[in-house]
Design a protein around this motif. Structure first.
Motif, PDB file in Angstrom:
ATOM      1  N   ARG A 207       9.579   1.135   2.413  1.00  0.00           N
ATOM      2  CA  ARG A 207      11.078   1.303   2.147  1.00  0.00           C
ATOM      3  C   ARG A 207      11.534  -0.414   2.183  1.00  0.00           C
ATOM      4  O   ARG A 207      12.650  -0.755   1.570  1.00  0.00           O
ATOM      5  CB  ARG A 207      11.897   2.072   2.392  1.00  0.00           C
ATOM      6  N   ALA A 208      10.832  -1.120   3.001  1.00  0.00           N
ATOM      7  CA  ALA A 208      11.522  -2.435   3.419  1.00  0.00           C
ATOM      8  C   ALA A 208      10.750  -3.615   2.577  1.00  0.00           C
ATOM      9  O   ALA A 208      11.403  -4.314   1.907  1.00  0.00           O
ATOM     10  CB  ALA A 208      11.084  -2.666   4.721  1.00  0.00           C
ATOM     11  N   ASP A 209       9.548  -3.271   2.287  1.00  0.00           N
ATOM     12  CA  ASP A 209       8.634  -4.406   1.457  1.00  0.00           C
ATOM     13  C   ASP A 209       8.923  -3.888   0.068  1.00  0.00           C
ATOM     14  O   ASP A 209       8.528  -2.997  -0.579  1.00  0.00           O
ATOM     15  CB  ASP A 209       7.236  -4.455   1.827  1.00  0.00           C
ATOM     16  N   TYR A 210       9.395  -5.058  -0.729  1.00  0.00           N
ATOM     17  CA  TYR A 210       9.523  -5.141  -2.168  1.00  0.00           C
ATOM     18  C   TYR A 210       8.192  -4.928  -2.866  1.00  0.00           C
ATOM     19  O   TYR A 210       8.011  -4.209  -3.646  1.00  0.00           O
ATOM     20  CB  TYR A 210      10.546  -6.141  -2.750  1.00  0.00           C
ATOM     21  N   TRP A 211       7.538  -5.963  -2.502  1.00  0.00           N
ATOM     22  CA  TRP A 211       5.865  -6.208  -3.026  1.00  0.00           C
ATOM     23  C   TRP A 211       5.051  -5.411  -2.035  1.00  0.00           C
ATOM     24  O   TRP A 211       4.257  -6.078  -1.491  1.00  0.00           O
ATOM     25  CB  TRP A 211       5.767  -7.404  -3.380  1.00  0.00           C
ATOM     26  N   ASN A 212       5.267  -4.148  -2.112  1.00  0.00           N
ATOM     27  CA  ASN A 212       4.360  -3.330  -1.068  1.00  0.00           C
ATOM     28  C   ASN A 212       2.964  -3.175  -1.701  1.00  0.00           C
ATOM     29  O   ASN A 212       2.700  -3.451  -2.922  1.00  0.00           O
ATOM     30  CB  ASN A 212       5.001  -1.806  -0.557  1.00  0.00           C
ATOM     31  N   GLU A 213       2.020  -2.545  -0.874  1.00  0.00           N
ATOM     32  CA  GLU A 213       0.698  -2.323  -1.388  1.00  0.00           C
ATOM     33  C   GLU A 213       0.528  -1.607  -2.741  1.00  0.00           C
ATOM     34  O   GLU A 213      -0.305  -1.831  -3.559  1.00  0.00           O
ATOM     35  CB  GLU A 213      -0.231  -1.924  -0.442  1.00  0.00           C
ATOM     36  N   LYS A 214       1.419  -0.587  -2.762  1.00  0.00           N
ATOM     37  CA  LYS A 214       1.327   0.488  -3.986  1.00  0.00           C
ATOM     38  C   LYS A 214       1.766  -0.479  -5.166  1.00  0.00           C
ATOM     39  O   LYS A 214       1.018  -0.388  -6.297  1.00  0.00           O
ATOM     40  CB  LYS A 214       2.191   1.557  -3.858  1.00  0.00           C
ATOM     41  N   VAL A 215       2.791  -1.099  -5.193  1.00  0.00           N
ATOM     42  CA  VAL A 215       3.296  -1.905  -6.466  1.00  0.00           C
ATOM     43  C   VAL A 215       2.231  -2.854  -6.690  1.00  0.00           C
ATOM     44  O   VAL A 215       1.800  -2.958  -7.857  1.00  0.00           O
ATOM     45  CB  VAL A 215       4.606  -2.603  -6.058  1.00  0.00           C
ATOM     46  N   VAL A 216       1.377  -3.685  -5.954  1.00  0.00           N
ATOM     47  CA  VAL A 216       0.488  -4.673  -6.004  1.00  0.00           C
ATOM     48  C   VAL A 216      -0.635  -4.051  -6.883  1.00  0.00           C
ATOM     49  O   VAL A 216      -1.213  -4.404  -7.761  1.00  0.00           O
ATOM     50  CB  VAL A 216       0.270  -5.469  -4.793  1.00  0.00           C
ATOM     51  N   GLU A 217      -1.078  -2.961  -6.091  1.00  0.00           N
ATOM     52  CA  GLU A 217      -2.234  -2.114  -6.673  1.00  0.00           C
ATOM     53  C   GLU A 217      -2.029  -1.726  -8.235  1.00  0.00           C
ATOM     54  O   GLU A 217      -2.751  -2.022  -8.913  1.00  0.00           O
ATOM     55  CB  GLU A 217      -2.553  -0.941  -5.711  1.00  0.00           C
ATOM     56  N   ASP A 218      -0.660  -1.129  -8.183  1.00  0.00           N
ATOM     57  CA  ASP A 218      -0.390  -0.504  -9.628  1.00  0.00           C
ATOM     58  C   ASP A 218      -0.349  -1.731 -10.942  1.00  0.00           C
ATOM     59  O   ASP A 218      -0.833  -1.675 -11.803  1.00  0.00           O
ATOM     60  CB  ASP A 218       1.256  -0.008  -9.537  1.00  0.00           C
ATOM     61  N   ASN A 219       0.036  -3.036 -10.457  1.00  0.00           N
ATOM     62  CA  ASN A 219       0.077  -4.102 -11.649  1.00  0.00           C
ATOM     63  C   ASN A 219      -1.366  -4.434 -11.780  1.00  0.00           C
ATOM     64  O   ASN A 219      -1.526  -4.866 -12.721  1.00  0.00           O
ATOM     65  CB  ASN A 219       0.884  -5.116 -10.814  1.00  0.00           C
ATOM     66  N   ARG A 220      -2.044  -4.598 -10.737  1.00  0.00           N
ATOM     67  CA  ARG A 220      -3.501  -5.168 -10.856  1.00  0.00           C
ATOM     68  C   ARG A 220      -4.264  -4.157 -11.692  1.00  0.00           C
ATOM     69  O   ARG A 220      -5.039  -4.529 -12.836  1.00  0.00           O
ATOM     70  CB  ARG A 220      -4.223  -5.279  -9.570  1.00  0.00           C
ATOM     71  N   VAL A 221      -4.049  -2.919 -11.547  1.00  0.00           N
ATOM     72  CA  VAL A 221      -4.953  -1.886 -12.129  1.00  0.00           C
ATOM     73  C   VAL A 221      -4.296  -2.013 -13.753  1.00  0.00           C
ATOM     74  O   VAL A 221      -5.426  -1.833 -14.598  1.00  0.00           O
ATOM     75  CB  VAL A 221      -4.601  -0.296 -11.743  1.00  0.00           C
ATOM     76  N   LYS A 222      -3.023  -1.858 -13.983  1.00  0.00           N
ATOM     77  CA  LYS A 222      -2.728  -1.879 -15.401  1.00  0.00           C
ATOM     78  C   LYS A 222      -2.968  -3.173 -16.042  1.00  0.00           C
ATOM     79  O   LYS A 222      -3.290  -3.313 -17.252  1.00  0.00           O
ATOM     80  CB  LYS A 222      -1.049  -2.075 -15.463  1.00  0.00           C
ATOM     81  N   ALA A 223      -3.178  -4.340 -15.477  1.00  0.00           N
ATOM     82  CA  ALA A 223      -3.729  -5.483 -16.008  1.00  0.00           C
ATOM     83  C   ALA A 223      -5.158  -5.249 -16.599  1.00  0.00           C
ATOM     84  O   ALA A 223      -5.578  -6.223 -17.607  1.00  0.00           O
ATOM     85  CB  ALA A 223      -3.650  -6.703 -15.018  1.00  0.00           C
ATOM     86  N   HIS A 224      -5.764  -4.647 -15.642  1.00  0.00           N
ATOM     87  CA  HIS A 224      -7.352  -4.345 -16.372  1.00  0.00           C
ATOM     88  C   HIS A 224      -7.439  -3.146 -17.269  1.00  0.00           C
ATOM     89  O   HIS A 224      -8.241  -3.418 -18.131  1.00  0.00           O
ATOM     90  CB  HIS A 224      -7.949  -3.680 -14.916  1.00  0.00           C
TER      91      HIS A 224
END
Length: 645
Positions: A235-252
């Motif tokens: 809840r503290a990190d805006y660009w947490n690991e879930k968001v980063v992974e999500d964006n990278r997968v969608k880019a693929h």
């Protein structure tokens, strides 16, 4: 041949009489039908039925074996979900003729309306005249023969089967293509038409699935699993690991992602409520707990045989396909040991589950996968799926990796496709259509079984009023926190409304029409334990449903691999090596013990609050711990409270 005069007999009585003649193998003729609905619904005997006039909705629906002849016209849904036998219509047919048929043959000697053969899977649907638009919509198999013109968008989103058009093809639907019929196919059609006294056109055009949309073009890459406790994100990190992974997968993959479980973001829930009274001593008096009445009957509102639950708890719908066969058997055992009900989910009735469960609800999805009259009669309740909390307004999904040949055959669809169920029922386009469908299901089983609605929370205040008006026996209301085997990530996170809000909307919607307490509500979506269940009952639910909680009790490790079938625990997979790890008896006993802990918590809280019946729990027993929960539930805001949380 026995005669029935509908001028002097109700449809309900007439259908019972017809079934009686069927059991005695006596043919029947029906006079003065006057386009009445549901004629011959649920008939499973190979007798001949002559209807001297016109028939209404669902004539010959949910049948297996009879030969039905309609002298004039029929309305919507002739022969829906038929398994075998024949229906010959002397005139025209309305929309969705032959919807979801699984075998047999339907011959319409006039024209037929729109969406004929929608989600059909086997058998032959023949129209001697012209067809309206979208014939063969979402067709999975079988053969359709149209001697006249096809109408627009023929074969829209079809996944299997073939459509033969003797006249003009106005336009092709999405992912449909033309190809030349084989000589063998033409000879089979010629023989079929000759048998029914119909002419053979000079030529036929054949329409099949082009195959471009059966699977997602780019699969999601295999990644290191993010277990659900971490998937929820910091809840503290805006660009947490879930968001980063999500964006990278969608880019693929270039599309939305698909995952299981429910919403991951924090929303007000039952854990944000507390009991007003200090419950620190709850459960210390065994005699008081033993004296609490928990037994609950639900579903008898309209005279059906109610479900008899040892406590106000049900197991939520989860299909064979989304879950392994071993997990479904274990759920059946656990439900029997704890004296509650189990639910087939959307994929049809798994025979081993039926053998184990004492009470089993059969669920009817929009695609009508595995839906048939025999399993309806083997069920203890019937449920129409409208949507679920994780994906309101949408149908189910089952990825190709989990759609094995066995499961595909059970559902009546091609194996190896990424299955995306229709977002709505072919014959339910509004509240009035829903009444017609409910009545057909009741007619098919002789009004013996309760009919419920699975409803994902959205416009709940309006939906609950429609459900009451349409005569449902109860509603299974599923909030945003409800789980799923596969859904679009953004849909699971943002489309539904929280479980707390859903229940309040439903209760207040009934109160607005002076119908408080007149429609039982089974609340689902994030129920974790008996404390949550007690709070839900105190708020106004009549029972609760458990889905994800049952999986966790059976050994789910929340690896977030449900959608692709890589569940190493053997629960949500069809991979033989993973399924082999699942010990049916041991896991069934684990779930049974978990259910018994809920029973004890319900009884202990009820007794500690001074009641001897769980139905004594009420809103006055609760307070809200957060301002959001207080605003949502209209309960007093008392953040200092916390006992019994």
């Amino acid at each position: 041949m026995e005669s029935i005069d509908l001028a002097t007999m109700t449809i309900r009585t007439a259908n019972e009489v017809i079934r009686g003649h069927g059991a005695a193998h006596q043919d029947v003729q029906i006079f003065n039908p006057d386009a009445k609905h549901y004629l011959c619904v649920g008939l499973t005997n190979p007798i001949r039925v002559r209807i001297r006039g016109s028939a209404g909705y669902f004539c010959g629906g949910l049948t297996d074996g009879p030969r039905i002849e309609v002298q004039n016209n029929v309305s919507w849904g002739v022969g829906d979900n038929m398994l075998a036998g024949s229906i010959v219509v002397g005139g025209n047919a309305g929309a969705i003729a032959g919807e979801a048929m699984r075998g047999g043959e339907i011959v319409i000697k006039g024209n037929m309306g729109s969406r004929a053969g929608q989600v059909m899977k086997k058998g032959t649907l023949c129209c001697a005249g012209d067809s309206s638009f979208m014939a063969g919509y979402m067709m999975y198999g079988g053969r359709m023969i149209i001697l006249g013109d096809s109408g627009e968008k023929v074969g829209e989103d079809m996944a299997g089967g073939a459509i033969f058009v003797g006249g003009r093809v106005t336009s092709l639907g999405s992912d449909a293509r033309l190809e030349a019929p084989t000589e063998e196919e033409l000879e089979e059609i010629r023989t079929f038409l000759a048998r029914h006294g119909l002419p053979m056109p000079d030529r036929f055009k054949k329409i099949v699935c082009a195959g471009g949309q059966l699977t997602y073009p780019t699969p999601e890459p295999r990644l290191r699993s993010l277990p659900h406790p971490r998937f929820t994100g910091s809840r503290a990190d805006y660009w947490n690991e879930k968001v980063v992974e999500d964006n990278r997968v969608k880019a693929h993959i270039g599309r939305y992602r698909i995952r299981g479980y429910g919403a991951a973001r924090p929303v007000p829930h039952l854990t944000d409520l507390a009991f007003r009274k200090d419950l620190s001593g709850a459960g210390t008096d065994p005699a008081a707990i033993a004296g609490v009445h928990l037994r609950t009957f639900i579903g008898g509102k309209h005279g059906a045989r109610a479900l008899d639950l040892s406590m106000p708890v049900m197991i939520a719908p989860m299909s064979y396909g989304a879950l392994s066969g071993r997990m479904k058997r274990a759920l059946g055992i656990a439900s029997r040991l704890s004296g509650i009900s189990e639910n087939t989910g959307e994929g049809g009735m798994y025979a081993y589950e039926r053998a184990e469960a004492r009470q089993l609800i059969a669920q009817c999805l929009s695609g009508r996968f595995g839906w048939n009259i025999h399993d309806m009669k083997r069920a203890d309740g019937l449920e129409l799926y409208i949507s679920q909390g994780a994906k309101p307004g949408l149908g189910g999904q089952l990825m190709a990796s989990k759609l094995t040949p066995e499961i595909a055959a059970m559902r009546g669809i091609p194996a190896g496709m990424d299955l995306r169920s229709p977002s709505r029922h072919p014959d339910v386009l509004g509240g009035d259509d829903l009444i017609m469908k409910i009545e057909e299901l009741r007619e098919a089983v002789g009004w013996r079984l309760p009919v419920s609605l699975k409803l994902g929370a959205g416009r709940t205040r309006d939906d609950i009023k429609i459900a009451l008006k349409d005569g449902l026996d109860f509603v299974e209301l599923d909030g945003l926190q409800g789980g799923t085997g596969a859904a679009g990530n953004e849909v699971a996170e943002y489309v539904g409304i929280p479980t707390l809000a859903a229940l309040m909307e439903a209760l207040e919607g009934l109160e607005e029409i002076d119908a408080k307490g007149q429609l039982p509500i089974v609340l689902m979506g994030g129920i974790q334990n008996g404390v949550d269940a007690a709070k839900a009952l105190a708020l106004g639910a009549d029972a609760v449903g458990l889905g994800t909680a049952m999986l966790i009790a059976a050994g789910c490790i929340a690896c977030m691999q449900c959608s692709v079938g890589n569940c190493v625990a053997g629960l949500a997979t069809q991979k033989a090596d993973h399924v082999a790890r699942f010990d049916i008896e041991r896991r069934a006993l684990s779930m049974h013990r978990y259910l018994e802990s809920i029973r004890r918590q319900l009884a202990a809280i009820t007794a500690a609050l001074g009641y001897d019946d769980v139905r004594g729990l009420n809103r006055n027993d609760l307070v809200a711990l957060t301002p959001e929960a207080a605003a949502m539930t209209r309960l007093p805001y008392e953040p200092s409270a916390g006992q019994g949380r």
